[in-house]
Design an enzyme around this catalytic site. Sequence first.
Site, PDB file in Angstrom:
ATOM      1  N   GLY A  12      -1.102 -26.262  12.200  1.00 46.76           N
ATOM      2  CA  GLY A  12      -2.493 -26.169  11.750  1.00 46.76           C
ATOM      3  C   GLY A  12      -2.733 -24.975  10.844  1.00 46.76           C
ATOM      4  O   GLY A  12      -1.803 -24.266  10.440  1.00 46.76           O
ATOM      5  N   PHE A  13      -3.993 -24.770  10.573  1.00 49.01           N
ATOM      6  CA  PHE A  13      -4.434 -23.744   9.627  1.00 49.01           C
ATOM      7  C   PHE A  13      -4.001 -22.343  10.085  1.00 49.01           C
ATOM      8  O   PHE A  13      -3.175 -21.679   9.428  1.00 49.01           O
ATOM      9  CB  PHE A  13      -5.961 -23.882   9.531  1.00 49.01           C
ATOM     10  CG  PHE A  13      -6.703 -22.741   8.942  1.00 49.01           C
ATOM     11  CD1 PHE A  13      -6.280 -22.106   7.788  1.00 49.01           C
ATOM     12  CD2 PHE A  13      -7.895 -22.316   9.540  1.00 49.01           C
ATOM     13  CE1 PHE A  13      -7.009 -21.052   7.249  1.00 49.01           C
ATOM     14  CE2 PHE A  13      -8.634 -21.282   9.005  1.00 49.01           C
ATOM     15  CZ  PHE A  13      -8.184 -20.634   7.874  1.00 49.01           C
ATOM     16  N   GLY A  15      -2.256 -21.528  12.800  1.00 47.62           N
ATOM     17  CA  GLY A  15      -0.898 -21.530  13.345  1.00 47.62           C
ATOM     18  C   GLY A  15       0.170 -21.341  12.284  1.00 47.62           C
ATOM     19  O   GLY A  15       1.125 -20.587  12.479  1.00 47.62           O
ATOM     20  N   ASP A  69       2.097 -34.243  21.970  1.00 48.88           N
ATOM     21  CA  ASP A  69       0.781 -33.931  22.524  1.00 48.88           C
ATOM     22  C   ASP A  69       0.989 -33.148  23.818  1.00 48.88           C
ATOM     23  O   ASP A  69       1.574 -33.671  24.778  1.00 48.88           O
ATOM     24  CB  ASP A  69       0.054 -35.254  22.793  1.00 48.88           C
ATOM     25  CG  ASP A  69      -1.340 -35.041  23.352  1.00 48.88           C
ATOM     26  OD1 ASP A  69      -1.643 -33.932  23.831  1.00 48.88           O
ATOM     27  OD2 ASP A  69      -2.129 -36.013  23.321  1.00 48.88           O
ATOM     28  N   ALA A  91      -5.653 -27.207  19.611  1.00 46.02           N
ATOM     29  CA  ALA A  91      -6.970 -27.607  20.117  1.00 46.02           C
ATOM     30  C   ALA A  91      -7.579 -28.608  19.147  1.00 46.02           C
ATOM     31  O   ALA A  91      -7.236 -28.641  17.966  1.00 46.02           O
ATOM     32  CB  ALA A  91      -7.897 -26.391  20.237  1.00 46.02           C
ATOM     33  N   SER A 135     -12.975 -18.548  21.056  1.00 39.23           N
ATOM     34  CA  SER A 135     -13.901 -18.713  19.934  1.00 39.23           C
ATOM     35  C   SER A 135     -15.218 -18.015  20.215  1.00 39.23           C
ATOM     36  O   SER A 135     -15.659 -17.901  21.372  1.00 39.23           O
ATOM     37  CB  SER A 135     -14.144 -20.214  19.751  1.00 39.23           C
ATOM     38  OG  SER A 135     -15.329 -20.451  19.037  1.00 39.23           O
ATOM     39  N   TYR A 196     -16.935 -28.454  23.058  1.00 38.93           N
ATOM     40  CA  TYR A 196     -15.876 -27.635  22.434  1.00 38.93           C
ATOM     41  C   TYR A 196     -15.917 -26.205  22.982  1.00 38.93           C
ATOM     42  O   TYR A 196     -14.892 -25.650  23.400  1.00 38.93           O
ATOM     43  CB  TYR A 196     -16.057 -27.625  20.912  1.00 38.93           C
ATOM     44  CG  TYR A 196     -15.221 -26.574  20.209  1.00 38.93           C
ATOM     45  CD1 TYR A 196     -13.859 -26.770  19.991  1.00 38.93           C
ATOM     46  CD2 TYR A 196     -15.792 -25.379  19.770  1.00 38.93           C
ATOM     47  CE1 TYR A 196     -13.089 -25.801  19.352  1.00 38.93           C
ATOM     48  CE2 TYR A 196     -15.030 -24.403  19.131  1.00 38.93           C
ATOM     49  CZ  TYR A 196     -13.679 -24.618  18.924  1.00 38.93           C
ATOM     50  OH  TYR A 196     -12.922 -23.654  18.303  1.00 38.93           O
ATOM     51  N   ASN A 225     -15.733 -16.963  12.529  1.00 38.41           N
ATOM     52  CA  ASN A 225     -15.511 -18.071  11.586  1.00 38.41           C
ATOM     53  C   ASN A 225     -14.335 -17.734  10.670  1.00 38.41           C
ATOM     54  O   ASN A 225     -14.460 -16.878   9.801  1.00 38.41           O
ATOM     55  CB  ASN A 225     -16.780 -18.342  10.775  1.00 38.41           C
ATOM     56  CG  ASN A 225     -17.941 -18.756  11.663  1.00 38.41           C
ATOM     57  OD1 ASN A 225     -18.397 -17.983  12.496  1.00 38.41           O
ATOM     58  ND2 ASN A 225     -18.422 -19.966  11.510  1.00 38.41           N
ATOM     59  N   ARG A 264     -23.423 -15.369   9.886  1.00 39.00           N
ATOM     60  CA  ARG A 264     -22.141 -15.528  10.564  1.00 39.00           C
ATOM     61  C   ARG A 264     -21.186 -14.428  10.102  1.00 39.00           C
ATOM     62  O   ARG A 264     -21.443 -13.735   9.134  1.00 39.00           O
ATOM     63  CB  ARG A 264     -21.508 -16.893  10.216  1.00 39.00           C
ATOM     64  CG  ARG A 264     -22.255 -18.110  10.745  1.00 39.00           C
ATOM     65  CD  ARG A 264     -22.173 -18.219  12.251  1.00 39.00           C
ATOM     66  NE  ARG A 264     -22.699 -19.497  12.725  1.00 39.00           N
ATOM     67  CZ  ARG A 264     -23.999 -19.747  12.911  1.00 39.00           C
ATOM     68  NH1 ARG A 264     -24.916 -18.815  12.650  1.00 39.00           N
ATOM     69  NH2 ARG A 264     -24.393 -20.931  13.361  1.00 39.00           N
TER      70      ARG A 264
END
Length: 385
Positions: A12-13, A15, A69, A91, A135, A196, A225, A264
């Site tokens: 992912g982004f 990771g 998975d 996630a 988060s 979430y 963010n 944010r």
Amino acid sequence: MPSHVLVTGGAGFIGSHVVDRLLQAGHRVRVVDALDPQVHAATTGGGAHASIAAFPEHLDPTAEAVRGDLADPGVADAAVEGVDRVIHLAAAVGVGQSMYEIAGYTRANDLATAQLLEAIVRRRGAVKRLTVASSMSVYGEGRYEDADGDAVPPEATGRRREDLENDRWEPMDGAGRPLVPRPTAEDKPTDCSSVYALGKLVQEQMCGIVGDAYGIPTTALRFFNVYGPRQALSNPYTGVIAIFASRLLNGRRPRVFEDGQQRRDFVSVHDVADAVVASTLDDALPAGVFNIGSGASVCIRELAEQLASVLGRDDLTPELTGNFRIGDIRHCFADTGKAERELGFAPKVSLVEGMAELAGWLETQEAQDNVEAAGRELAERGLTV
Ligand code: NAD
Ligand code: UD1
């Protein structure tokens, strides 16, 4: 001595940046990732439901990459075999989507974490340190003071639907005066407003509880963010910068909810990856819960304008819709003091530098603008107004 590190969600982004840093520092890396088509569709160009055969190009090919998975016990067991450090980033990340794919989110976030921890416990003593991605969503609204400078208890910072329907966007005190947002520290009580967010809190606490019980120093990093290259542009449930960028690249104006004055804290993926790697590899650092943000805040309207400017599309001015998302908070930005003091965290990338870097990367990308479809899906379920 080099470590052998498992990075879940490593394709992912965030990771993939973590993997780069680990490999550069000479460590051995195993990535386990389910290659969720909603995140990785762009790698095949086959649309949101294409089947994915390959890992994305942005994942360094020298990492060992396993597709699987983690909610499957066999996958989790094989994932931890032989590793001495674990970074748990896998996630499902769509906040709005988590409000109707409730079982799917509970499986991907809560159950997968449970399976991972059981696998770690079965190899007792092998895993020396664990870092889990949490988060800012666990806070709900950020911290506020009233107009006299007095702290406001979290239960008094919520917004009523009736206020939002009448364009009263700011949380108010009893006398109808707007509250003043302040940086949010880790001691603010949690207040989840999405499935979430609840999953993130479960991940953070489940890892902490199991880590304590088995003597594994465990750190939960509460990312604010995050933005930067490799963010999934075609995933309509992703963060606002990617959404605005994909609209701008398709010649469309960014659609800003509320009046655009909500604030944010946008933190570069490079600063986030540094924090993840340090907290996992440096045994001298304390374990615990830490905010990872830039320590600065920006309002969403200004963000849309700055991004348009960076992309050379000043003509695409933000469209202030006056709509709102159910469960959205008004303001939240990080107090990063604890991470600075205890982890030596020092964010290096300013928003302007980070957006310029993002713009350079965006020029090489083709973004599908799936935002309209996602917006319709949320609206049909009564989740946007
Ligand atoms: P991402 O979607 O780019 O990466 C998540 C990866 O996890 C994907 O590659 C996906 O295929 C994989 N995955 C999902 N479920 C899985 C499962 N059950 N088994 C194996 N792999 C699975 O998201 P990201 O932005 O890189 O987020 C990484 C982590 O950081 C997540 O835990 C997320 O909740 C957290 N986080 C991100 C942000 C942000 O702004 N990006 C903010 C706060 C927290
Ligand atoms: C949420 C989560 C956060 C998660 C992030 C990305 C909460 C409180 N936080 O943050 O943990 O990392 O999603 O998954 O649940 N906006 C627009 N137009 C758009 C999209 C968004 O104006 O098209 C606005 C939103 O109303 C919000 C802001 O931009 O005010 C940021 O939205 P978003 O990027 O979705 O993140 P958060 O809600 O802050």
